[in-house]
Design an enzyme around this catalytic site. Sequence first.
Site, PDB file in Angstrom:
ATOM      1  CB  VAL A  33      45.724  34.686  38.281  1.00 46.07           C
ATOM      2  CG1 VAL A  33      44.975  35.544  37.267  1.00 46.07           C
ATOM      3  CG2 VAL A  33      47.119  34.351  37.771  1.00 46.07           C
ATOM      4  CG  ASP A  70      40.972  33.012  37.433  1.00 47.47           C
ATOM      5  OD1 ASP A  70      40.374  32.902  36.343  1.00 47.47           O
ATOM      6  OD2 ASP A  70      40.451  33.525  38.439  1.00 47.47           O
ATOM      7  NE  ARG A  75      40.079  26.179  30.663  1.00 46.92           N
ATOM      8  CZ  ARG A  75      39.377  27.051  31.367  1.00 46.92           C
ATOM      9  NH1 ARG A  75      38.748  26.659  32.452  1.00 46.92           N
ATOM     10  NH2 ARG A  75      39.292  28.317  30.998  1.00 46.92           N
ATOM     11  CG  ASP A  88      37.299  32.422  39.041  1.00 45.87           C
ATOM     12  OD1 ASP A  88      37.790  33.570  39.099  1.00 45.87           O
ATOM     13  OD2 ASP A  88      36.722  31.988  38.031  1.00 45.87           O
ATOM     14  CG  ASP A  92      34.847  35.933  39.066  1.00 45.76           C
ATOM     15  OD1 ASP A  92      36.006  36.348  39.241  1.00 45.76           O
ATOM     16  OD2 ASP A  92      34.544  35.040  38.244  1.00 45.76           O
TER      17      ASP A  92
END
Length: 113
Positions: A33, A70, A75, A88, A92
């Site tokens: 993702v 994501d 989680r 991530d 980003d």
Amino acid sequence: MSYDGIVSRYLNSPLSRPAARTLAHTPVTPNAVTAFTLLLAFATAAATAAGWNIVGGIGIQAVSVIDGVDGELARIKGLVTRFGGVVDAVTDRFADAAMLAGMTVYAFRFEAH
């Protein structure tokens, strides 16, 4: 305690959480993702640079929403890792830079006249 901003709390999260729950029953991984989000950000940047403002605006919001998937998915699936968090965070920033570059190119190409 949540430190989400108003857009994240009231717009992005109500969309990203159900998306993550849907993906929880698939082989899609949080890092996949993350990669998809980065690719979407690059496509959004290109659309914005080309002057496709509506597509760019929708893309920017879509990137913002999907960016939350994501972490939620990690989680839900019990796949939270420090590596995933770093990937991530770094992607980003690349996504932000790409979309900002797309807006900058647009501004110089279409507004400088």
